[in-house]
Design a protein around this motif. Structure first.
Motif, PDB file in Angstrom:
ATOM      1  N   ILE A   1      33.743 -37.206   7.252  1.00 38.66           N
ATOM      2  CA  ILE A   1      34.290 -37.242   8.614  1.00 38.66           C
ATOM      3  C   ILE A   1      34.457 -38.672   9.131  1.00 38.66           C
ATOM      4  O   ILE A   1      35.172 -38.893  10.112  1.00 38.66           O
ATOM      5  N   SER A   2      33.805 -39.639   8.484  1.00 36.54           N
ATOM      6  CA  SER A   2      34.027 -41.025   8.872  1.00 36.54           C
ATOM      7  C   SER A   2      33.614 -41.948   7.739  1.00 36.54           C
ATOM      8  O   SER A   2      32.749 -41.620   6.920  1.00 36.54           O
ATOM      9  N   ILE A   3      34.276 -43.110   7.680  1.00 35.15           N
ATOM     10  CA  ILE A   3      33.924 -44.176   6.745  1.00 35.15           C
ATOM     11  C   ILE A   3      33.908 -45.460   7.557  1.00 35.15           C
ATOM     12  O   ILE A   3      34.931 -45.851   8.138  1.00 35.15           O
ATOM     13  N   THR A   4      32.741 -46.089   7.645  1.00 35.84           N
ATOM     14  CA  THR A   4      32.610 -47.276   8.490  1.00 35.84           C
ATOM     15  C   THR A   4      32.012 -48.430   7.693  1.00 35.84           C
ATOM     16  O   THR A   4      31.244 -48.232   6.749  1.00 35.84           O
TER      17      THR A   4
ATOM     18  N   LEU B   1      38.687 -40.399  -2.080  1.00 32.43           N
ATOM     19  CA  LEU B   1      37.687 -40.531  -1.025  1.00 32.43           C
ATOM     20  C   LEU B   1      38.349 -41.107   0.211  1.00 32.43           C
ATOM     21  O   LEU B   1      38.792 -42.255   0.233  1.00 32.43           O
ATOM     22  N   ALA B   2      38.437 -40.281   1.243  1.00 34.21           N
ATOM     23  CA  ALA B   2      39.077 -40.659   2.501  1.00 34.21           C
ATOM     24  C   ALA B   2      38.592 -39.712   3.578  1.00 34.21           C
ATOM     25  O   ALA B   2      38.078 -38.621   3.288  1.00 34.21           O
ATOM     26  N   VAL B   3      38.732 -40.105   4.823  1.00 33.39           N
ATOM     27  CA  VAL B   3      38.364 -39.237   5.937  1.00 33.39           C
ATOM     28  C   VAL B   3      39.192 -37.956   5.866  1.00 33.39           C
ATOM     29  O   VAL B   3      40.407 -37.995   5.683  1.00 33.39           O
ATOM     30  N   GLY B   4      38.503 -36.822   5.991  1.00 29.65           N
ATOM     31  CA  GLY B   4      39.160 -35.523   5.915  1.00 29.65           C
ATOM     32  C   GLY B   4      39.144 -34.902   4.538  1.00 29.65           C
ATOM     33  O   GLY B   4      39.465 -33.719   4.392  1.00 29.65           O
ATOM     34  N   LYS B   5      38.764 -35.679   3.516  1.00 29.08           N
ATOM     35  CA  LYS B   5      38.692 -35.151   2.161  1.00 29.08           C
ATOM     36  C   LYS B   5      37.301 -34.594   1.881  1.00 29.08           C
ATOM     37  O   LYS B   5      36.300 -34.995   2.485  1.00 29.08           O
TER      38      LYS B   5
END
Length: 455
Positions: free
Chosen positions: A28-31, A379-383
């Protein structure tokens, strides 16, 4: 759940010191930077998708390598397969698939497309529950933790011209209406098992006719408009010759002329494909499913991978007969076969991505996800959080800069460097081990001992 990666291969490329937040199996997030509550890991890459598997064949890997005075071929190999599967029960199929799927997870596959054609009992009679054998595969995926795309196989004939099936094929055969009922039953099963979906696999043009193929495609597309459709095609030169004799067209040519292919179609092998077929296939955005170790083991031939990719084609990889259960080896031989043909090096890469290893891993993981209609492959938000953690101690023995990590993984390492595997937000492999691998391997070894006595 949160994990902090020292470096991670995201959809846009390598990033350092990233925190991935995962809820309900989804990123849901990558920071940037470290979240203090996150579990710390080293190098993270996307899980690989296996686009083509016949699970039961794992149990006779090694039984078909006896010489025959130069007369052995794919077609004689099939006879060993028929003999092997004659007495397998549903419980046996589950035992084999569970062992195989644990092996897949440990080697880096996080999802598998199961091209499932062992449908009936040992006498060739349908079970009262048509999906008995299929349910064994669903249960194996659940026990192992791997994501599953089940592809029930439509198999009706032994050759072009609607030749009657032979005795060894009796457990595969379904009339179209029965097959469609089986597909509906599997579709309902997939609602009960997490991280699964269903498509279909018309076995090959020699095993189905046009009308049955049309009906099967229409049925699955009524259930799911984006369901995957996989088919063996042009694997062997004999198949091409037989198709030419019967249809007066080559296999891929006939399929393109008679069906509206789209990105959900995956043509398995397509080994013997000419330039016109190659160009026309690329235009449909359908996928070529390549299985280098099985194609080598069976003496199939070599797909024109360099030309296909250079012109915008897309490929996924599979382990097929499971003579090898290792995506690293599949990708290594995908590239090496092209080098041997062309007497050049580093062929499967692009100007934008000169690393062969990184290009092949990212491409085949992403297209493998497309071939299974799954929210995986990058690997990405939403995946979906399907990812691999690499062992830093083992990586340190090879070229380990970002640009070299996947080249080292594919072309230099001899031992498995995957330490941890996450599927759908759940750890399935920790420190190289699976929670049930000992009991799974013991059951499999016992089954193998029994099976070997009949071969």
């Amino acid at each position: 759940m949160k994990i902090f990666a020292e470096r991670v291969l995201l959809s846009e490329g390598w990033k350092s010191k990233q925190t991935l937040t995962i809820e309900n199996g989804i990123i849901i997030s990558i920071t940037s930077g470290k979240d203090e509550s996150a579990e710390c890991v080293g190098t993270v890459i996307p899980g690989m998708v296996n686009c083509h598997s016949h699970a039961f064949q794992r149990a006779f890997a090694g039984f078909s390598e006896q010489g025959s005075d130069g007369q052995d071929s794919f077609w004689t190999w099939r006879n060993v397969m028929y003999q092997f599967l004659a007495n397998l029960t549903a419980e046996d199929a589950k035992t084999i698939a569970t062992q195989l799927y644990i092996e897949m997870l440990k080697s880096g596959y996080t999802r598998v497309a199961e091209f499932h054609y062992l449908h009936h009992d040992i006498n060739g009679q349908p079970y009262s529950n048509l999906a008995t054998m299929a349910e064994a595969i669903f249960e194996a995926s659940e026990q192992s933790g791997i994501g599953l795309t089940l592809l029930p196989v439509l198999y009706q004939y032994s050759g072009f011209g609607q030749l009657p099936p032979n005795a060894g094929q009796k457990r595969f055969i379904n009339q179209t209406n029965t097959f469609n009922n089986l597909v509906s039953d599997c579709y309902q099963l997939s609602q009960k098992f997490g991280n699964t979906n269903v498509g279909i696999a018309p076995h090959s043009l020699r095993a189905v006719d046009k009308s049955s193929l049309q009906d099967a495609v229409a049925h699955i597309r009524a259930l799911d408009s984006e369901a995957p459709i996989h088919i063996h095609i042009a694997e062997q030169q004999k198949e091409v010759d037989d198709c030419l004799n019967y249809y007066q067209q080559r296999p891929v040519q006939w399929l393109l002329n008679n069906f509206q292919l789209d990105p959900q179609w995956c043509l398995i092998h397509a080994t013997h494909i000419n330039e016109q077929e190659r160009d026309d296939l690329i235009a449909t955005k359908a996928i070529a499913g390549i299985c280098p170790t099985t194609e080598a083991n069976l003496g199939d031939g070599i797909f024109p991978t360099a030309e296909f990719l250079a012109q915008g084609g897309t490929i996924a990889i599979g382990s097929d007969s499971h003579i090898s259960v290792n995506p690293v080896e599949e990708l290594r031989w995908l590239e090496y076969a092209q080098r041997l043909i062309k007497q050049q090096r580093a062929l499967l890469a692009t100007l934008e991505q000169p690393s062969v290893g990184q290009y092949l891993w990212a491409h085949t993981a992403k297209i493998g996800a497309q071939s299974t209609n799954s929210n995986t492959g990058e690997l990405a938000v939403g995946k979906q959080a399907d990812l691999l953690v690499l062992d830093e101690n083992k990586l340190s023995l090879f070229a380990a800069r970002d640009a070299h990590v996947l080249d080292s993984l594919i072309f230099a390492t001899q031992n498995n460097v995957i330490s941890d595997v996450m599927v759908n937000g759940k750890w399935c492999i920790r420190n190289g081990a699976h929670a049930i691998e000992q009991q799974a391997s013991a059951a499999f070894a016992q089954l193998l001992k029994q099976v070997s006595q009949s071969l």
